[in-house]
Design a protein around this motif. Structure first.
Motif, PDB file in Angstrom:
ATOM      1  N   GLY A  22     -13.406   3.592 -25.311  1.00 51.04           N
ATOM      2  CA  GLY A  22     -14.765   3.256 -25.075  1.00 51.04           C
ATOM      3  C   GLY A  22     -15.561   2.891 -26.158  1.00 51.04           C
ATOM      4  N   GLY A  23     -14.825   2.366 -27.101  1.00 56.18           N
ATOM      5  CA  GLY A  23     -15.609   1.658 -28.608  1.00 56.18           C
ATOM      6  C   GLY A  23     -15.630   2.735 -29.484  1.00 56.18           C
ATOM      7  N   ASN A  24     -15.100   3.968 -29.179  1.00 60.77           N
ATOM      8  CA  ASN A  24     -15.382   5.211 -30.437  1.00 60.77           C
ATOM      9  C   ASN A  24     -14.026   5.263 -31.072  1.00 60.77           C
ATOM     10  OD1 ASN A  24     -15.882   7.061 -31.917  1.00 60.77           O
ATOM     11  ND2 ASN A  24     -16.572   8.434 -30.440  1.00 60.77           N
ATOM     12  N   THR A  25     -14.112   4.512 -32.484  1.00 59.80           N
ATOM     13  CA  THR A  25     -12.754   4.300 -33.067  1.00 59.80           C
ATOM     14  C   THR A  25     -12.287   5.869 -33.574  1.00 59.80           C
ATOM     15  OG1 THR A  25     -14.079   3.868 -34.823  1.00 59.80           O
ATOM     16  CG2 THR A  25     -12.945   1.865 -33.749  1.00 59.80           C
ATOM     17  N   ARG A  26     -13.317   6.836 -33.613  1.00 53.64           N
ATOM     18  CA  ARG A  26     -12.609   8.054 -34.020  1.00 53.64           C
ATOM     19  C   ARG A  26     -11.567   8.565 -33.128  1.00 53.64           C
ATOM     20  NH1 ARG A  26     -17.471  11.994 -35.870  1.00 53.64           N
ATOM     21  NH2 ARG A  26     -18.899  10.465 -36.773  1.00 53.64           N
ATOM     22  N   HIS A  27     -11.707   8.193 -31.838  1.00 51.96           N
ATOM     23  CA  HIS A  27     -10.752   8.941 -30.857  1.00 51.96           C
ATOM     24  C   HIS A  27      -9.314   8.279 -30.939  1.00 51.96           C
ATOM     25  CE1 HIS A  27     -13.645  11.838 -29.478  1.00 51.96           C
ATOM     26  NE2 HIS A  27     -14.377  10.579 -29.119  1.00 51.96           N
ATOM     27  N   LEU A  28      -9.346   7.169 -31.802  1.00 50.93           N
ATOM     28  CA  LEU A  28      -7.974   6.465 -31.583  1.00 50.93           C
ATOM     29  C   LEU A  28      -7.046   6.939 -32.826  1.00 50.93           C
ATOM     30  CD1 LEU A  28      -9.311   2.577 -31.933  1.00 50.93           C
ATOM     31  CD2 LEU A  28      -7.752   3.641 -30.249  1.00 50.93           C
ATOM     32  N   HIS A  29      -5.819   6.802 -32.489  1.00 50.89           N
ATOM     33  CA  HIS A  29      -4.887   7.592 -33.551  1.00 50.89           C
ATOM     34  C   HIS A  29      -4.825   6.504 -34.859  1.00 50.89           C
ATOM     35  CE1 HIS A  29      -1.097   7.413 -35.658  1.00 50.89           C
ATOM     36  NE2 HIS A  29      -1.018   8.707 -35.418  1.00 50.89           N
ATOM     37  N   SER A  30      -5.165   5.297 -34.439  1.00 54.61           N
ATOM     38  CA  SER A  30      -5.151   4.288 -35.781  1.00 54.61           C
ATOM     39  C   SER A  30      -6.075   3.735 -35.745  1.00 54.61           C
ATOM     40  CB  SER A  30      -3.736   3.241 -35.908  1.00 54.61           C
ATOM     41  OG  SER A  30      -2.612   4.288 -35.311  1.00 54.61           O
ATOM     42  N   LEU A  31      -6.463   2.777 -36.959  1.00 55.39           N
ATOM     43  CA  LEU A  31      -7.504   1.781 -36.975  1.00 55.39           C
ATOM     44  C   LEU A  31      -7.219   0.862 -35.951  1.00 55.39           C
ATOM     45  CD1 LEU A  31      -8.101   1.413 -40.771  1.00 55.39           C
ATOM     46  CD2 LEU A  31      -9.580   2.441 -39.201  1.00 55.39           C
ATOM     47  N   ARG A  90      -4.754   4.928 -26.820  1.00 58.46           N
ATOM     48  CA  ARG A  90      -5.376   5.753 -27.857  1.00 58.46           C
ATOM     49  C   ARG A  90      -4.469   6.652 -28.560  1.00 58.46           C
ATOM     50  NH1 ARG A  90      -9.790   9.611 -25.006  1.00 58.46           N
ATOM     51  NH2 ARG A  90      -9.530  10.779 -27.015  1.00 58.46           N
ATOM     52  N   ASP A  91      -3.587   7.118 -27.589  1.00 60.68           N
ATOM     53  CA  ASP A  91      -2.538   7.779 -28.551  1.00 60.68           C
ATOM     54  C   ASP A  91      -1.220   7.302 -29.007  1.00 60.68           C
ATOM     55  OD1 ASP A  91      -4.177  10.316 -27.857  1.00 60.68           O
ATOM     56  OD2 ASP A  91      -3.118  10.673 -25.968  1.00 60.68           O
ATOM     57  N   PHE A  92      -1.335   6.119 -28.847  1.00 58.07           N
ATOM     58  CA  PHE A  92      -0.062   5.421 -29.296  1.00 58.07           C
ATOM     59  C   PHE A  92      -0.194   5.180 -31.010  1.00 58.07           C
ATOM     60  CE2 PHE A  92       1.781   1.110 -30.357  1.00 58.07           C
ATOM     61  CZ  PHE A  92       3.223   1.406 -30.291  1.00 58.07           C
ATOM     62  N   ARG A  93       0.990   5.446 -31.722  1.00 57.53           N
ATOM     63  CA  ARG A  93       0.869   5.664 -33.087  1.00 57.53           C
ATOM     64  C   ARG A  93       1.172   4.343 -33.940  1.00 57.53           C
ATOM     65  NH1 ARG A  93       3.895  11.373 -34.171  1.00 57.53           N
ATOM     66  NH2 ARG A  93       2.359  12.726 -33.040  1.00 57.53           N
ATOM     67  N   ALA A  94       0.278   3.353 -33.512  1.00 54.77           N
ATOM     68  CA  ALA A  94       0.284   1.949 -34.061  1.00 54.77           C
ATOM     69  C   ALA A  94       0.513   2.064 -35.422  1.00 54.77           C
ATOM     70  CB  ALA A  94      -0.850   1.168 -33.581  1.00 54.77           C
ATOM     71  N   ARG A  95      -0.081   2.663 -36.421  1.00 47.20           N
ATOM     72  CA  ARG A  95      -0.111   2.751 -37.649  1.00 47.20           C
ATOM     73  C   ARG A  95       1.476   2.981 -38.126  1.00 47.20           C
ATOM     74  NH1 ARG A  95      -3.264   7.032 -41.146  1.00 47.20           N
ATOM     75  NH2 ARG A  95      -3.084   5.699 -43.334  1.00 47.20           N
ATOM     76  N   ASN A  96       1.975   3.852 -37.335  1.00 45.69           N
ATOM     77  CA  ASN A  96       3.400   4.227 -38.029  1.00 45.69           C
ATOM     78  C   ASN A  96       4.262   3.248 -37.485  1.00 45.69           C
ATOM     79  OD1 ASN A  96       1.638   6.608 -37.767  1.00 45.69           O
ATOM     80  ND2 ASN A  96       3.357   8.067 -37.399  1.00 45.69           N
ATOM     81  N   GLU A 106       3.732   0.382 -40.101  1.00 44.69           N
ATOM     82  CA  GLU A 106       4.426   0.933 -41.453  1.00 44.69           C
ATOM     83  C   GLU A 106       6.144   0.520 -41.438  1.00 44.69           C
ATOM     84  OE1 GLU A 106       2.482   1.879 -43.672  1.00 44.69           O
ATOM     85  OE2 GLU A 106       4.136   2.202 -44.809  1.00 44.69           O
ATOM     86  N   HIS A 107       6.704   0.888 -40.316  1.00 44.89           N
ATOM     87  CA  HIS A 107       7.884   0.750 -39.947  1.00 44.89           C
ATOM     88  C   HIS A 107       8.337  -0.670 -39.921  1.00 44.89           C
ATOM     89  CE1 HIS A 107      11.902   2.342 -38.897  1.00 44.89           C
ATOM     90  NE2 HIS A 107      11.959   1.416 -38.168  1.00 44.89           N
ATOM     91  N   GLY A 108       7.472  -1.412 -39.303  1.00 39.21           N
ATOM     92  CA  GLY A 108       7.910  -2.701 -39.105  1.00 39.21           C
ATOM     93  C   GLY A 108       7.814  -3.423 -40.950  1.00 39.21           C
ATOM     94  N   MET A 109       6.671  -2.825 -41.421  1.00 42.64           N
ATOM     95  CA  MET A 109       6.672  -3.457 -42.867  1.00 42.64           C
ATOM     96  C   MET A 109       7.698  -2.954 -43.702  1.00 42.64           C
ATOM     97  SD  MET A 109       3.951  -5.013 -43.586  1.00 42.64           S
ATOM     98  CE  MET A 109       4.068  -5.355 -45.470  1.00 42.64           C
ATOM     99  N   ARG A 110       8.375  -1.670 -43.467  1.00 43.83           N
ATOM    100  CA  ARG A 110       9.672  -1.581 -44.152  1.00 43.83           C
ATOM    101  C   ARG A 110      10.860  -2.493 -43.950  1.00 43.83           C
ATOM    102  NH1 ARG A 110      12.178   4.227 -43.378  1.00 43.83           N
ATOM    103  NH2 ARG A 110      13.639   3.046 -42.115  1.00 43.83           N
ATOM    104  N   VAL A 111      10.964  -2.714 -42.437  1.00 43.23           N
ATOM    105  CA  VAL A 111      12.135  -3.632 -42.067  1.00 43.23           C
ATOM    106  C   VAL A 111      11.760  -4.811 -42.767  1.00 43.23           C
ATOM    107  CG1 VAL A 111      13.064  -4.746 -40.082  1.00 43.23           C
ATOM    108  CG2 VAL A 111      12.334  -2.201 -39.829  1.00 43.23           C
ATOM    109  N   LEU A 112      10.567  -5.392 -42.902  1.00 44.91           N
ATOM    110  CA  LEU A 112      10.229  -6.668 -43.264  1.00 44.91           C
ATOM    111  C   LEU A 112      10.781  -6.687 -44.951  1.00 44.91           C
ATOM    112  CD1 LEU A 112       8.674  -9.363 -43.018  1.00 44.91           C
ATOM    113  CD2 LEU A 112       6.869  -8.393 -44.243  1.00 44.91           C
ATOM    114  N   LEU A 113      10.550  -5.672 -45.500  1.00 47.13           N
ATOM    115  CA  LEU A 113      10.899  -5.511 -47.109  1.00 47.13           C
ATOM    116  C   LEU A 113      12.327  -5.471 -47.276  1.00 47.13           C
ATOM    117  CD1 LEU A 113       8.137  -3.271 -48.513  1.00 47.13           C
ATOM    118  CD2 LEU A 113       8.162  -5.574 -48.200  1.00 47.13           C
TER     119      LEU A 113
END
Lengths: 265, 490
Positions: B30-39, B185-191, B194-201
């Motif tokens: 509902g637009g409240n970013t604080r309740h999201l797991h990630s940005l 909201r509970d999906f850990r997109a940040r992680n 992050e994992h994707g970044m590692r695979v890219l590198l």
């Protein structure tokens, strides 16, 4: 080496070795030492104490012109050793440093063998005519550095392989080997553990027999243990200078008292 | 549809996915970013990543594999014609591909209709003439087998491209949809990102390593091919180098190695003292102001392309040396016949290496702790005594490493040698004679019309391999020494 042994502190009879008059030191625009005058006696341990950045190390480095190696540093005033101005243009700083040895905060043995570390000074000053004489000088210096027994069987091992305390005693032996008249020590125990510190302090007390020793220290207990005279520096000023016992038991200046009792510093 | 367009569409999908994912994530709280797991941007990036990455990887793999698979499928059709050697087979296949490309071009330009191109017979139409009209020149008339193979190739490749378009876009869409559906909201997109970044590198690192491996393997295969045609003992121990493409050439590496080492030694004899002394001056004596000016100036030398050094050798140093050591020169010795000589190339290469040695040594000398210098100065040593007896011994392993790295550059240098040292492969002690090096000979063996099944051309790979092994050995040795040195102070 425990308390204030007043008897041993009878230093009034000793001759003056170093005289500083109105010394000013500037690092660029920074006025690091402000008008310091002090007389350091021969065959005495003189301690410089004071909070970090108060200029005690800077003043120590003026005494053998080590500040010459820093291009922005400027020294004014007179410093006399045996009544000779060491900042006189005729004085060769290289010769001066052979006469005024220095031991640094961090043990800094050269990446050479223990023998070559000690023989370095005598070799460059040509103190030995042959190998036998050099051997003798090295052994004597190592004995005075109180490390001979520990290293006599491995003189060809690298000096960097010794423990911290051994390295510092090796550096003292190295400084002693050139037969200096004054020995400057810039926090010689700050990188050492208590046991090594005790060994080095014992050594400093012995060195007093032959040299005028000036030691910079952060530890007031150490100053009280090893020195006969103490100078307290604060913000570039020499606040108080006198008998160690006097300074620690009955300081004249309130700043000295605050520092000794732990209120500033 | 071309691969470029497919890639663009996939990227557009990813961009759309980013916006969608972000929006969906925001909507789920509902637009409240604080309740999201990630940005919120992480949810968007997750969708974009899932849409683009698998699809693009698939695209690249497909593009690499398709020609191989098509070759396999078409090859049996002309098996009866040229069932000869592998080399001939590949020639015929490249003919087939050329004809197929020509037909494509003809259809594009409207000379032929799609149906004509598909059903054309070689006996009724002059294919060669038709294709040369659209700018595709063929070496010989097109046989019936080749033409029909080419037509089949065309048909297969257009099916393949269509299939590729569909599959890649489907994968991209599927990725975008799954990722969007998972956005909550509970999906850990940040992680996940992050994992994707590692695979890219990891992928980037693997790419570099695999390319190196590929280069080495191609060197090895061709070297093995060369040794099947030419005895290894003659190559390694032969004293003459005289390739002739008519056959009967002797391909001994020793004269080339000798030239390489001779020139490198002269280059190092110039570069090491000058570079080292310059480094000592810069790090120990120069005031900060001089250093700030002189060090970049010295490093400008390193930025000059080697071909320019080659010109310098050819036009300036060579004639200068001749006027001194040549016939009737100042020295009156007459050792030098022409401007191109080992000495010319060696001197210029030495100049090229000066900044290399000085800048590396300067860094190493600066890494020697100041307390070491203070200790020596405090004992009454002069500056030069301190440098000679304390600083240099402490920095020696690092300096040796720098010299070895410079040596491996000298060995691999080509242009200065081509222009400055001449082309004669000789075993001679006179440094004023023209000689040549391994690298220069690789160039001359491969330029012009090279037949890659003759030992005269393949020897270039063996030479390259030899050079590679030598410089690799030197580099490993140098790095080992430098690393050993670093452990001392850290």
């Amino acid at each position: 080496m425990n308390d204030m042994r007043q008897i041993e502190r009878a230093v009034d009879m000793k001759q003056t070795k170093i005289t500083a008059r109105g010394v000013q030191v500037y690092y660029g625009d920074n006025h690091a030492i402000k008008d310091v005058s002090v007389e350091i006696a021969d065959k005495t341990v003189t301690a410089f104490i004071g909070p970090s950045g108060c200029g005690k190390s800077t003043f120590l480095r003026c005494l053998n012109r080590m500040n010459d190696t820093i291009s922005i540093c400027r020294v004014e005033g007179d410093i006399l050793i045996d009544n000779e101005d060491i900042y006189d243009p005729r004085v060769d700083p290289v010769q001066l440093r052979a006469k005024v040895g220095m031991v640094f905060q961090k043990p800094n043995p050269f990446p050479k063998s223990i023998y070559d570390n000690v023989a370095y000074g005598p070799k460059i000053h040509g103190l030995a005519r042959n190998k036998a004489e050099l051997d003798e000088i090295v052994e004597k210096a190592l004995r005075r550095g109180a490390i001979w027994d520990e290293v006599k069987d491995r003189l060809n091992a690298p000096g960097t392989g010794l423990s911290g305390g051994q390295q510092q005693r090796l550096c003292i032996a190295r400084a002693v080997a050139t037969e200096p008249e004054v020995l400057l020590m810039d926090e010689p125990c700050s990188a050492l553990d208590p046991i090594a510190t005790a060994q080095v302090e014992e050594l400093i007390d012995e060195l007093r027999q032959s040299y005028s020793v000036v030691i910079v220290t952060h530890s007031m207990q150490q100053a009280a243990r090893v020195s006969q005279k103490t100078a307290f520096f604060h913000l570039g000023n020499l606040v108080e200078y006198g008998e160690t016992g006097e300074i620690f038991t009955n300081p004249e200046d309130p700043r000295t008292e605050s520092y000794i009792t732990g209120r500033i510093g | 549809m071309s691969a470029l367009w497919i890639a663009l569409i996939v990227l557009a999908l990813a961009a759309g996915g980013y916006v969608l994912g972000r929006k969906r994530a925001l909507a789920s709280v509902g637009g409240n970013t604080r309740h999201l797991h990630s940005l919120p941007s992480y949810y968007g990036a997750n969708v974009a990543m899932m849409a683009a990455v698998p699809a693009l990887i698939l695209l690249v793999i497909w593009l690499i594999l398709q020609p191989m698979v098509l070759n396999r499928m078409v090859a049996p059709m002309i098996g009866s014609v040229a069932a000869g050697e592998a080399g001939e087979m590949s020639l015929v296949m490249s003919d087939v591909r050329r004809v197929a490309d020509g037909l494509d071009a003809a259809v594009d330009q409207g000379v032929l209709s799609g149906a004509e191109a598909r059903d054309m017979q070689s006996d009724s139409t002059d294919v060669r003439a038709t294709l040369s009209n659209v700018g595709v020149a063929l070496g010989s008339d097109v046989t019936a087998e080749t033409l029909s193979a080419a037509q089949r190739y065309r048909a297969l490749s257009s099916t393949g491209s269509l299939l590729m378009t569909v599959v890649v876009l489907a994968v991209a869409l599927a990725g975008a949809i799954t990722a969007t559906l998972r956005t909550h909201r509970d999906f850990r997109a940040r992680n996940v990102v992050e994992h994707g970044m590692r695979v890219l590198l990891i992928g980037a690192a693997c790419f570099a390593i695999l390319t190196t491996l590929g280069i080495v393997l191609s060197l090895i295969f061709n070297t093995v091919k060369f040794f099947n045609l030419y005895p290894a003992s003659d190559y390694f121990f032969g004293l003459t180098w005289s390739p002739s493409f008519g056959g009967g050439s002797s391909l001994g590496i020793l004269p080339l190695l000798w030239g390489t080492l001779y020139i490198s030694v002269i280059a190092l004899a110039v570069a090491v003292p000058i570079g080292l002394f310059a480094a000592i001056y810069l790090s120990e004596y120069a005031t900060p102001r001089i250093r700030a000016f002189a060090k970049p100036m010295l490093e400008v030398l390193a930025g000059i392309p080697t071909i320019v050094y080659g010109l310098f050798a050819l036009l300036t140093v060579g004639p200068l040396l001749v006027s001194v050591f040549g016939e009737g020169g100042f020295a009156g010795v007459g050792w030098m016949q022409g401007g191109t000589a080992v000495m010319t190339a060696g001197l210029v290469m030495g100049i090229m290496l000066i900044p290399f040695v000085s800048s590396l040594s300067d860094d190493i000398i600066n890494a020697v702790p100041q307390t070491m210098r203070d200790g020596s100065l405090g004992l009454g040593a002069t500056k030069s005594e301190t440098v000679r007896q304390v600083v240099l011994p402490a920095a020696l392993p690092g300096i040796v490493g720098a010299i070895l790295l410079a040596a491996s550059r000298a060995i691999g240098e080509t242009m200065i040698v081509v222009l400055g040292a001449g082309a004669a492969a000789k075993l001679s002690l006179n440094p004023f004679e023209a000689m040549t090096t391994v690298t220069a000979k690789i160039v001359s063996q491969l330029t012009g019309d090279a037949d890659f099944s003759s030992p005269e051309a393949l020897v270039a790979f063996a030479l390259g391999m030899t050079l590679f092994v030598i410089t690799l050995g030197l580099n490993i040795f140098a790095l080992w020494i430098v690393r050993k040195y670093r452990e001392q102070y850290e």
